[in-house]
Design an enzyme around this catalytic site. Structure first.
Site, PDB file in Angstrom:
ATOM      1  N   GLY A   1      37.014 -31.457 -27.448  1.00  0.00           N
ATOM      2  CA  GLY A   1      37.304 -32.360 -26.179  1.00  0.00           C
ATOM      3  C   GLY A   1      36.571 -31.757 -24.923  1.00  0.00           C
ATOM      4  O   GLY A   1      35.911 -32.557 -24.192  1.00  0.00           O
TER       5      GLY A   1
ATOM      6  N   GLU B   1      42.587 -37.039 -26.220  1.00  0.00           N
ATOM      7  CA  GLU B   1      43.820 -36.491 -26.473  1.00  0.00           C
ATOM      8  C   GLU B   1      43.854 -35.140 -27.436  1.00  0.00           C
ATOM      9  O   GLU B   1      43.121 -35.264 -28.496  1.00  0.00           O
ATOM     10  CB  GLU B   1      44.688 -37.720 -27.227  1.00  0.00           C
ATOM     11  CG  GLU B   1      45.122 -38.766 -26.404  1.00  0.00           C
ATOM     12  CD  GLU B   1      45.980 -38.472 -25.292  1.00  0.00           C
ATOM     13  OE1 GLU B   1      46.681 -37.299 -25.341  1.00  0.00           O
ATOM     14  OE2 GLU B   1      46.097 -39.342 -24.293  1.00  0.00           O
TER      15      GLU B   1
ATOM     16  N   CYS C   1      50.069 -33.304 -33.400  1.00  0.00           N
ATOM     17  CA  CYS C   1      50.025 -32.717 -32.115  1.00  0.00           C
ATOM     18  C   CYS C   1      51.168 -32.317 -31.301  1.00  0.00           C
ATOM     19  O   CYS C   1      51.180 -31.570 -30.532  1.00  0.00           O
ATOM     20  CB  CYS C   1      48.718 -33.643 -31.324  1.00  0.00           C
ATOM     21  SG  CYS C   1      49.222 -35.136 -31.503  1.00  0.00           S
TER      22      CYS C   1
ATOM     23  N   GLU D   1      46.948 -43.417 -23.571  1.00  0.00           N
ATOM     24  CA  GLU D   1      47.015 -44.175 -24.698  1.00  0.00           C
ATOM     25  C   GLU D   1      48.039 -45.070 -24.767  1.00  0.00           C
ATOM     26  O   GLU D   1      49.360 -44.751 -24.431  1.00  0.00           O
ATOM     27  CB  GLU D   1      46.612 -43.486 -25.946  1.00  0.00           C
ATOM     28  CG  GLU D   1      45.188 -42.974 -25.858  1.00  0.00           C
ATOM     29  CD  GLU D   1      44.545 -42.453 -27.225  1.00  0.00           C
ATOM     30  OE1 GLU D   1      43.913 -43.164 -27.777  1.00  0.00           O
ATOM     31  OE2 GLU D   1      44.739 -41.366 -27.676  1.00  0.00           O
TER      32      GLU D   1
HETATM   33  P1  NAD Z   1      38.403 -31.707 -34.278  1.00  0.00           P
HETATM   34  O1  NAD Z   1      38.257 -31.604 -32.842  1.00  0.00           O
HETATM   35  O2  NAD Z   1      37.743 -30.680 -35.342  1.00  0.00           O
HETATM   36  O3  NAD Z   1      37.812 -33.177 -34.807  1.00  0.00           O
HETATM   37  C1  NAD Z   1      38.058 -34.241 -34.248  1.00  0.00           C
HETATM   38  C2  NAD Z   1      37.249 -35.554 -34.182  1.00  0.00           C
HETATM   39  O4  NAD Z   1      36.083 -34.954 -33.350  1.00  0.00           O
HETATM   40  C3  NAD Z   1      36.329 -35.456 -35.747  1.00  0.00           C
HETATM   41  O5  NAD Z   1      36.150 -36.915 -35.953  1.00  0.00           O
HETATM   42  C4  NAD Z   1      35.345 -34.691 -35.505  1.00  0.00           C
HETATM   43  O6  NAD Z   1      34.000 -35.069 -36.560  1.00  0.00           O
HETATM   44  C5  NAD Z   1      34.595 -34.872 -34.255  1.00  0.00           C
HETATM   45  N1  NAD Z   1      33.672 -33.800 -33.445  1.00  0.00           N
HETATM   46  C6  NAD Z   1      33.606 -32.550 -33.978  1.00  0.00           C
HETATM   47  N2  NAD Z   1      32.799 -32.129 -33.375  1.00  0.00           N
HETATM   48  C7  NAD Z   1      32.264 -33.021 -32.307  1.00  0.00           C
HETATM   49  C8  NAD Z   1      31.043 -32.982 -31.426  1.00  0.00           C
HETATM   50  N3  NAD Z   1      30.623 -31.796 -31.164  1.00  0.00           N
HETATM   51  N4  NAD Z   1      31.075 -33.957 -30.821  1.00  0.00           N
HETATM   52  C9  NAD Z   1      31.631 -35.086 -31.003  1.00  0.00           C
HETATM   53  N5  NAD Z   1      32.610 -35.320 -31.941  1.00  0.00           N
HETATM   54  C10 NAD Z   1      32.950 -34.299 -32.529  1.00  0.00           C
HETATM   55  O7  NAD Z   1      40.002 -31.989 -34.793  1.00  0.00           O
HETATM   56  P2  NAD Z   1      40.760 -32.106 -36.226  1.00  0.00           P
HETATM   57  O8  NAD Z   1      40.576 -30.802 -36.807  1.00  0.00           O
HETATM   58  O9  NAD Z   1      40.035 -33.236 -36.685  1.00  0.00           O
HETATM   59  O10 NAD Z   1      42.122 -32.391 -35.627  1.00  0.00           O
HETATM   60  C11 NAD Z   1      43.290 -31.462 -35.250  1.00  0.00           C
HETATM   61  C12 NAD Z   1      43.041 -31.438 -33.723  1.00  0.00           C
HETATM   62  O11 NAD Z   1      43.460 -32.744 -33.161  1.00  0.00           O
HETATM   63  C13 NAD Z   1      44.425 -30.823 -33.398  1.00  0.00           C
HETATM   64  O12 NAD Z   1      43.893 -29.815 -32.196  1.00  0.00           O
HETATM   65  C14 NAD Z   1      45.324 -31.680 -32.891  1.00  0.00           C
HETATM   66  O13 NAD Z   1      46.388 -31.183 -31.690  1.00  0.00           O
HETATM   67  C15 NAD Z   1      44.454 -32.586 -32.453  1.00  0.00           C
HETATM   68  N6  NAD Z   1      45.315 -34.025 -32.294  1.00  0.00           N
HETATM   69  C16 NAD Z   1      45.736 -34.453 -31.054  1.00  0.00           C
HETATM   70  C17 NAD Z   1      46.489 -35.618 -30.900  1.00  0.00           C
HETATM   71  C18 NAD Z   1      46.944 -36.190 -29.552  1.00  0.00           C
HETATM   72  O14 NAD Z   1      47.127 -37.529 -29.627  1.00  0.00           O
HETATM   73  N7  NAD Z   1      47.147 -35.321 -28.587  1.00  0.00           N
HETATM   74  C19 NAD Z   1      46.719 -36.340 -31.860  1.00  0.00           C
HETATM   75  C20 NAD Z   1      46.562 -35.886 -33.140  1.00  0.00           C
HETATM   76  C21 NAD Z   1      45.506 -34.578 -33.453  1.00  0.00           C
END
Ligand code: NAD
Length: 476
Positions: free
Chosen positions: A228, A245, A279, A456
């Site tokens: 993020g 998020e 999360c 959201e």
């Molecule tokens: P992640 O950050 O690894 O991946 C999330 C998405 O981002 C995936 O689609 C991934 O392919 C993409 N991504 C990865 N690298 C990227 C880049 N360099 N540029 C653009 N997109 C990229 O997260 P994850 O392992 O899929 O999910 C777990 C995380 O999500 C946990 O930290 C969890 O807390 C968080 N989460 C947050 C919420 C919320 O609403 N706050 C809800 C659910 C999950």
């Protein structure tokens, strides 16, 4: 191989990703086309080309599309729920519930499409009138994680389309099946070509192409803090609108005056349901000294009694961890907690009839809030239990974190419930309820390292998916 949806056509790709059941690695859920940068660019250009007509479509057209998607999701909840349980590993009941939630979200935004409102104001200048109206942002790139593979896509796609934007959607590589079914439903419901595009692919290729493309006007991302942060930095250089998020290390406070019949189930649910892969999971259980031992005794017994197994088995309460990599990470945090001086109960890898990534839920007793295992998001079935003297210390420990998504308290004191609601530095506060589990018609999001940008869900979603225009008029 399941194809990507680009400009209204299902398009193959040179590479594919295998989607395997984390409870049974012999079960291949599907093979999904992996988009490259060129295919992503084509999808973005299609969304750009489709934008003027979709943005000018009537609210009725957009509402009807979303309602048709909602109806299909409701009708197919059993089938899609089973697919979700197979690809992500949450229990069948949770997976069906998530599918129904996605349907409810589409229905909600079918209504919101009809309620886009503006303001008409008198000017401070004579003869001038002012209109404030909302317009679509443009082409939106939606990037989602694996843990809610149909609800999170729904809560981004539904408002994006409702407010007249066109979409390029990238689901997580680990769980593309639900995103693919959702794309089929949206396409079959009559969505015009290019208005909605699906590009399954890696974050480093498809995600980065979306973030760096000049024709993408806004990015809504849910995932980890590190990714993020990088997206926010890149989007800023393009002046794109972003909504992030991210993670949590959510506190659940249990005060001496808590009702154990409420507190123990709330903590079990918040910490361990969905295998702790939420999360909003409760990962720091902050317990006042007077109730600590009685609470921990019951919590430990009920945690050990949870049934871990195949999500398709009705007796299962906790499904597998999503992947081998995630399980390895969880196990390393269990070892870390022990090395930091916590007393670890559970947390070991479990074997079941099928090859899968099963783990016993873990409690880290006698933890302190300074331990790394109490500060870093684990995203698995692990919770630290931290003893505190009184309410003031509980609130201060609850807020002592880089995150701020959800915060809970179990108490029968109105005074403490009120003080916690106003003092918790979190986007969502729960009193006598688990930190996880939210409604779909109200804002969702957090503070500090958990969220960035506007909220959201609910009508607050309009802040991100629309842009405001102020028009002045004289004469006529
Ligand atoms: P992640 O950050 O690894 O991946 C999330 C998405 O981002 C995936 O689609 C991934 O392919 C993409 N991504 C990865 N690298 C990227 C880049 N360099 N540029 C653009 N997109 C990229 O997260 P994850 O392992 O899929 O999910 C777990 C995380 O999500 C946990 O930290 C969890 O807390 C968080 N989460 C947050 C919420 C919320 O609403 N706050 C809800 C659910 C999950």
């Amino acid at each position: 191989m399941k194809h990507n949806l680009v400009a209204g056509e299902w398009i193959p790709a040179a590479d594919a990703v295998e989607n395997r059941n984390p409870a049974d690695t012999a079960d291949l859920v599907g093979l999904f086309a992996l988009a490259d940068a060129a295919q992503t660019n084509t999808a973005i250009e299609a969304a750009h080309a489709a934008l003027p007509k979709w943005a000018a479509s009537t609210p009725q057209v957009r509402s009807d599309l979303l309602e048709a998607v909602a109806q299909a999701l409701f009708a197919r909840a059993d089938e899609i729920g089973t697919l979700l349980a197979r690809e992500e590993g949450k229990t069948l009941a949770e997976a069906k519930g998530e599918t129904i939630r996605a349907a409810q979200i589409f229905r909600f935004f079918a209504g919101e499409a009809l309620r886009v409102a503006g303001d008409a104001l008198a000017s401070v200048r004579p003869g001038v009138s002012i209109e404030v109206s909302r317009e679509p942002v443009g082409v939106v790139g939606l990037i989602t994680p694996w843990n809610f593979p149909i609800a999170i896509p729904a809560w981004k796609i539904a408002p994006a389309l409702a407010y007249g934007n066109t979409v390029v959607f990238k689901p997580a590589e680990l769980t593309p099946a639900c995103g693919h079914v959702l794309a089929e439903i949206i396409h079959d419901a009559g969505c015009p070509a290019g208005v909605f595009n699906l590009v399954v692919g890696s974050g480093s290729v498809v995600g980065e192409t979306m973030v760096n493309h000049p024709l993408v006007d806004a990015i809504s991302f849910t995932g980890s803090v590190g990714v993020g942060r990088a997206i926010a930095a890149k989007a800023a250089s393009w002046m794109k609108k972003v909504q992030l998020e991210m993670g949590g290390k959510n506190p659940m406070v249990v005060l001496d005056d808590a009702d154990l019949d409420i507190a123990v189930p709330a903590v079990l649910n918040g910490a361990f349901y969905s295998t702790g892969q939420r999360c909003t999971a409760s990962s720091r259980i902050i317990v006042q000294a007077g109730i600590h031992d009685a609470f921990v005794e019951r919590l430990a017994a009920e945690t050990a009694a949870l049934t871990v197994g195949n999500p398709l088995d009705a007796a299962t309460q906790i499904g597998p961890v999503v992947s081998e990599r995630q399980l390895a990470g969880n196990l390393s945090y269990v070892a870390l907690a022990a090395s930091e001086g916590a007393e670890v109960l559970g947390g070991e890898r479990l074997n079941r009839d099928t090859e899968g990534w099963f783990q016993a839920p873990a409690l880290f007793l006698n933890a302190t809030n300074q331990m790394r295992s109490s500060r870093e998001e684990i995203f698995g079935p692990c919770a630290s239990v931290i003893k505190v003297a009184d309410f003031d210390e509980a609130l201060s420990v609850a807020n002592d974190t880089e995150f701020g998504l959800s915060a809970g308290i179990c108490t029968s004191s109105l005074k403490h419930a009120r003080a916690f609601k106003s003092g918790a530095k979190a986007g969502m506060v729960m009193v006598n309820l688990p930190t996880a589990g939210v409604d779909y018609h109200v804002p969702f999001g957090g503070r500090k390292g958990s969220s960035h940008g506007s909220r959201e869900q609910g009508r607050y979603a309009a802040e991100f998916y629309t842009t405001v225009k102020t028009a002045y008029e004289f004469g006529g």
